[in-house]
Write a protein that holds these residues in place. Sequence first.
Motif, PDB file in Angstrom:
ATOM      1  N   SER A   1       0.801  -1.125   0.643  1.00  0.00           N
ATOM      2  CA  SER A   1      -0.635   0.293   0.030  1.00  0.00           C
ATOM      3  C   SER A   1       0.981   1.048   0.094  1.00  0.00           C
ATOM      4  CB  SER A   1      -1.031  -0.001   0.649  1.00  0.00           C
ATOM      5  OG  SER A   1      -0.120  -0.444   2.536  1.00  0.00           O
ATOM      6  N   GLU A   2       2.564   1.320   0.502  1.00  0.00           N
ATOM      7  CA  GLU A   2       3.092   1.908   0.124  1.00  0.00           C
ATOM      8  C   GLU A   2       3.379   3.027  -0.548  1.00  0.00           C
ATOM      9  OE1 GLU A   2       4.865   2.538   4.789  1.00  0.00           O
ATOM     10  OE2 GLU A   2       4.548   0.340   3.788  1.00  0.00           O
ATOM     11  N   LEU A   3       3.841   1.167  -2.204  1.00  0.00           N
ATOM     12  CA  LEU A   3       4.383   1.856  -2.970  1.00  0.00           C
ATOM     13  C   LEU A   3       3.428   1.748  -4.395  1.00  0.00           C
ATOM     14  CD1 LEU A   3       7.010  -1.022  -2.174  1.00  0.00           C
ATOM     15  CD2 LEU A   3       7.533   0.998  -2.543  1.00  0.00           C
ATOM     16  N   THR A   4       1.709   2.258  -3.908  1.00  0.00           N
ATOM     17  CA  THR A   4       0.622   2.183  -4.805  1.00  0.00           C
ATOM     18  C   THR A   4       1.249   3.550  -6.460  1.00  0.00           C
ATOM     19  OG1 THR A   4      -0.234   2.683  -3.722  1.00  0.00           O
ATOM     20  CG2 THR A   4      -0.286   0.054  -4.325  1.00  0.00           C
ATOM     21  N   PRO A   5       1.289   4.494  -5.658  1.00  0.00           N
ATOM     22  CA  PRO A   5       0.911   5.971  -6.344  1.00  0.00           C
ATOM     23  C   PRO A   5       2.230   5.933  -7.266  1.00  0.00           C
ATOM     24  CG  PRO A   5       0.431   5.949  -3.527  1.00  0.00           C
ATOM     25  CD  PRO A   5       1.413   4.778  -3.529  1.00  0.00           C
ATOM     26  N   GLU A   6       1.739   6.662  -8.689  1.00  0.00           N
ATOM     27  CA  GLU A   6       2.493   6.900  -9.629  1.00  0.00           C
ATOM     28  C   GLU A   6       3.265   7.631  -8.925  1.00  0.00           C
ATOM     29  OE1 GLU A   6       1.591   6.554 -13.291  1.00  0.00           O
ATOM     30  OE2 GLU A   6      -0.156   4.651 -13.104  1.00  0.00           O
ATOM     31  N   SER A   7       2.464   8.709  -8.471  1.00  0.00           N
ATOM     32  CA  SER A   7       3.521   9.968  -7.927  1.00  0.00           C
ATOM     33  C   SER A   7       4.250  10.300  -7.285  1.00  0.00           C
ATOM     34  CB  SER A   7       2.460  10.824  -7.709  1.00  0.00           C
ATOM     35  OG  SER A   7       1.810  11.071  -6.778  1.00  0.00           O
ATOM     36  N   GLY A   8       4.704   9.075  -6.020  1.00  0.00           N
ATOM     37  CA  GLY A   8       4.861   8.667  -4.706  1.00  0.00           C
ATOM     38  C   GLY A   8       5.161   8.865  -3.590  1.00  0.00           C
ATOM     39  N   THR A   9       5.518   8.180  -2.447  1.00  0.00           N
ATOM     40  CA  THR A   9       5.386   8.326  -1.167  1.00  0.00           C
ATOM     41  C   THR A   9       6.198   9.045  -0.777  1.00  0.00           C
ATOM     42  OG1 THR A   9       3.191   6.788  -1.133  1.00  0.00           O
ATOM     43  CG2 THR A   9       4.304   7.791   0.685  1.00  0.00           C
ATOM     44  N   ASP A  10       5.977   9.774   0.251  1.00  0.00           N
ATOM     45  CA  ASP A  10       6.964  10.159   0.655  1.00  0.00           C
ATOM     46  C   ASP A  10       7.686   9.968   2.253  1.00  0.00           C
ATOM     47  OD1 ASP A  10       8.118  12.254  -1.029  1.00  0.00           O
ATOM     48  OD2 ASP A  10       6.815  13.721  -0.435  1.00  0.00           O
ATOM     49  N   LEU A  11       8.806   9.143   2.946  1.00  0.00           N
ATOM     50  CA  LEU A  11       8.707   9.064   3.799  1.00  0.00           C
ATOM     51  C   LEU A  11      10.165   9.778   4.251  1.00  0.00           C
ATOM     52  CD1 LEU A  11       8.812   5.499   2.982  1.00  0.00           C
ATOM     53  CD2 LEU A  11       6.664   6.788   4.460  1.00  0.00           C
ATOM     54  N   ILE A  12      10.077   9.836   5.722  1.00  0.00           N
ATOM     55  CA  ILE A  12      10.392  10.236   6.404  1.00  0.00           C
ATOM     56  C   ILE A  12      11.062   9.786   7.338  1.00  0.00           C
ATOM     57  CG2 ILE A  12      11.852  12.847   8.144  1.00  0.00           C
ATOM     58  CD1 ILE A  12       9.278  14.193   6.036  1.00  0.00           C
ATOM     59  N   TYR A  13      12.876   9.064   7.374  1.00  0.00           N
ATOM     60  CA  TYR A  13      13.867   8.686   8.716  1.00  0.00           C
ATOM     61  C   TYR A  13      14.804   9.422   9.303  1.00  0.00           C
ATOM     62  CZ  TYR A  13      11.784   4.281   5.749  1.00  0.00           C
ATOM     63  OH  TYR A  13      11.633   3.625   5.399  1.00  0.00           O
ATOM     64  N   THR A  14      14.976   9.498  10.366  1.00  0.00           N
ATOM     65  CA  THR A  14      15.861   8.859  11.330  1.00  0.00           C
ATOM     66  C   THR A  14      15.973   7.608  12.117  1.00  0.00           C
ATOM     67  OG1 THR A  14      13.902  10.146  13.143  1.00  0.00           O
ATOM     68  CG2 THR A  14      14.855  11.486  11.866  1.00  0.00           C
ATOM     69  N   VAL A  15      17.268   7.594  13.091  1.00  0.00           N
ATOM     70  CA  VAL A  15      17.223   6.609  13.947  1.00  0.00           C
ATOM     71  C   VAL A  15      18.184   7.464  15.286  1.00  0.00           C
ATOM     72  CG1 VAL A  15      18.293   5.288  11.611  1.00  0.00           C
ATOM     73  CG2 VAL A  15      20.460   6.300  12.803  1.00  0.00           C
ATOM     74  N   ARG A  16      17.754   6.671  16.216  1.00  0.00           N
ATOM     75  CA  ARG A  16      17.767   6.720  17.200  1.00  0.00           C
ATOM     76  C   ARG A  16      19.013   5.964  18.343  1.00  0.00           C
ATOM     77  NH1 ARG A  16      12.424   8.249  20.044  1.00  0.00           N
ATOM     78  NH2 ARG A  16      12.578   9.544  19.087  1.00  0.00           N
ATOM     79  N   THR A  17      20.684   5.823  18.478  1.00  0.00           N
ATOM     80  CA  THR A  17      20.632   4.228  19.073  1.00  0.00           C
ATOM     81  C   THR A  17      21.203   5.128  20.995  1.00  0.00           C
ATOM     82  OG1 THR A  17      23.142   5.690  18.902  1.00  0.00           O
ATOM     83  CG2 THR A  17      22.710   4.123  17.462  1.00  0.00           C
ATOM     84  N   ARG A  18      21.014   3.692  21.154  1.00  0.00           N
ATOM     85  CA  ARG A  18      20.984   3.702  22.486  1.00  0.00           C
ATOM     86  C   ARG A  18      21.722   2.399  23.876  1.00  0.00           C
ATOM     87  NH1 ARG A  18      16.587   4.482  25.522  1.00  0.00           N
ATOM     88  NH2 ARG A  18      15.317   4.663  24.199  1.00  0.00           N
ATOM     89  N   VAL A  19      22.500   2.524  24.954  1.00  0.00           N
ATOM     90  CA  VAL A  19      23.505   1.496  25.512  1.00  0.00           C
ATOM     91  C   VAL A  19      22.835   1.593  26.452  1.00  0.00           C
ATOM     92  CG1 VAL A  19      25.670   1.685  23.698  1.00  0.00           C
ATOM     93  CG2 VAL A  19      25.101   3.643  25.743  1.00  0.00           C
ATOM     94  N   SER A  20      21.673   2.634  26.565  1.00  0.00           N
ATOM     95  CA  SER A  20      20.582   2.652  28.421  1.00  0.00           C
ATOM     96  C   SER A  20      19.680   2.561  27.986  1.00  0.00           C
ATOM     97  CB  SER A  20      21.737   3.589  29.661  1.00  0.00           C
ATOM     98  OG  SER A  20      20.681   4.812  30.403  1.00  0.00           O
ATOM     99  N   ARG A  21      19.174   1.516  29.057  1.00  0.00           N
ATOM    100  CA  ARG A  21      17.535   1.435  28.589  1.00  0.00           C
ATOM    101  C   ARG A  21      16.967   3.115  29.130  1.00  0.00           C
ATOM    102  NH1 ARG A  21      15.181  -3.305  31.970  1.00  0.00           N
ATOM    103  NH2 ARG A  21      13.831  -2.687  31.330  1.00  0.00           N
ATOM    104  N   ALA A  22      17.708   4.108  30.097  1.00  0.00           N
ATOM    105  CA  ALA A  22      17.253   5.241  30.598  1.00  0.00           C
ATOM    106  C   ALA A  22      16.949   6.149  29.386  1.00  0.00           C
ATOM    107  CB  ALA A  22      18.641   5.508  31.748  1.00  0.00           C
ATOM    108  N   LYS A  23      18.163   6.387  28.721  1.00  0.00           N
ATOM    109  CA  LYS A  23      18.420   7.044  27.403  1.00  0.00           C
ATOM    110  C   LYS A  23      18.570   6.787  26.289  1.00  0.00           C
ATOM    111  CE  LYS A  23      19.427  11.785  27.533  1.00  0.00           C
ATOM    112  NZ  LYS A  23      19.276  13.267  27.992  1.00  0.00           N
ATOM    113  N   ALA A  24      18.182   7.435  25.059  1.00  0.00           N
ATOM    114  CA  ALA A  24      18.621   6.747  24.095  1.00  0.00           C
ATOM    115  C   ALA A  24      19.639   8.244  22.889  1.00  0.00           C
ATOM    116  CB  ALA A  24      17.456   6.511  23.236  1.00  0.00           C
ATOM    117  N   SER A  25      20.022   7.895  22.137  1.00  0.00           N
ATOM    118  CA  SER A  25      21.158   9.181  21.754  1.00  0.00           C
ATOM    119  C   SER A  25      20.107  10.486  21.045  1.00  0.00           C
ATOM    120  CB  SER A  25      22.151   8.988  20.539  1.00  0.00           C
ATOM    121  OG  SER A  25      21.027   8.583  19.359  1.00  0.00           O
ATOM    122  N   ALA A  26      19.855  10.932  20.920  1.00  0.00           N
ATOM    123  CA  ALA A  26      19.565  12.327  19.783  1.00  0.00           C
ATOM    124  C   ALA A  26      18.933  11.650  18.142  1.00  0.00           C
ATOM    125  CB  ALA A  26      20.143  13.582  19.609  1.00  0.00           C
ATOM    126  N   ASP A  27      17.711  12.750  17.887  1.00  0.00           N
ATOM    127  CA  ASP A  27      18.004  11.873  16.550  1.00  0.00           C
ATOM    128  C   ASP A  27      18.996  12.185  15.632  1.00  0.00           C
ATOM    129  OD1 ASP A  27      14.607  11.349  17.527  1.00  0.00           O
ATOM    130  OD2 ASP A  27      14.252  13.021  16.460  1.00  0.00           O
TER     131      ASP A  27
END
Length: 398
Positions: free
Chosen positions: A142-168
């Motif tokens: 369903s996310e691939l159907t429009p011929e004009s395309g669908t915009d998706l925005i990605y960010t990632v975070r990393t973490r070594v502690s359950r208390a706090k992740a990195s910034a975006d």
Amino acid sequence: MAGPKGAASASWRRAIDFTDSAHKAALAITLCAFALGCASPDLPVARHPTVPVPVSDLSARQVGDTVLLNFTLPTTSTDLEPLVDLPSVEIYRSTPQNPAPAQKAGTKNRSTARLADTIPSQAIARYQKNGRIEFPDRLDASELTPESGTDLIYTVRTRVSRAKASADSNAIAVRVYPEPATVRDLRATLTEKALVLGWSAAQEESGASAGEAAGFHIYRAEVDPATSEAAVSDPSQGKLIAPPALLAETTETEYNDTNFQFGHTYFYAIRAVVQFAAATVESADSTPTVLLAKDIFPPAAPQGVEAVGVAATNGSPASLELSWTINAEPDLAGYNVYRSEQSNTPGEKLNSELLLVPTFRDMSVVPGRSYFYRVGALDQSGNESPLSSAVEASIPGP
């Protein structure tokens, strides 16, 4: 003058005052230790959780029905200390057309993106490629159907502690389009000068929307020799020395790979390329093929074979001296010389070791007999050429 009872009462009040002061001092020290970090070496010191520095080089591209995310995993914390453990990764995705609801005021992480997937720290090695992380985010149809395309925005975070992740991380926007049809009939043929690849143009399924066909991308990897035999029969059994890399781009349905080495085994996959407006999208990989580049191609037959009689001298019997034109093959290993007393048979090989130069002296001839000589060239894979034309020679009798 106070009596004994009054003196005892005063002593008791002084003891209570002293104890109260001691408790207050201890409480002050404890509060200082936890709030200001000024405890003595014997008291615990409160520490904030380790937070990795944010990812800053996130990139993304569409391949088939998947967005490939690529980034460098952080190795230091925001305190500029090395990370002792591998961080886990959280992948967030949003669409400008349908943004996620805003979070409540006061929430520490201000991103409105939805968590799309996670990579546990123990699974990080599975996604490492050329010193970076490459993660495939497979999308719904369903996310691939429009011929004009669908915009998706990605960010990632990393973490070594359950208390706090990195910034975006940096936000990366990618427009995804309908998945191009996949090439399915890739084949490979071995020739002396090239590994020849052939396939049919990808066919779109009935009713599928598509952009404009723009050719093909060819990917190649080398297979670990320990698994090459199994990989030829079943490519999934091959262990690749390195991930497949783009070898070439073409608009044809055939390609000659001339940059190869005999004795090596190669893995190939083809991706169809489709143009959607200004965007170029690759299909998923074709069914792969694996080819062992085994050298089965012998050198050319030696040319210009000549035989010259050498008369006997004091202490040396008569002999026949043979010479021929040197072969031009770069993998030439040497020559064999054959002798027969009949013109239509090769006869026996005379040299016990491979000849490294295009000459040979036959010391075992008998005066008055005629001999027919032929020469064969060998390459470094042990392939022997067709034998040269026979040359007849003899030593005159006494």
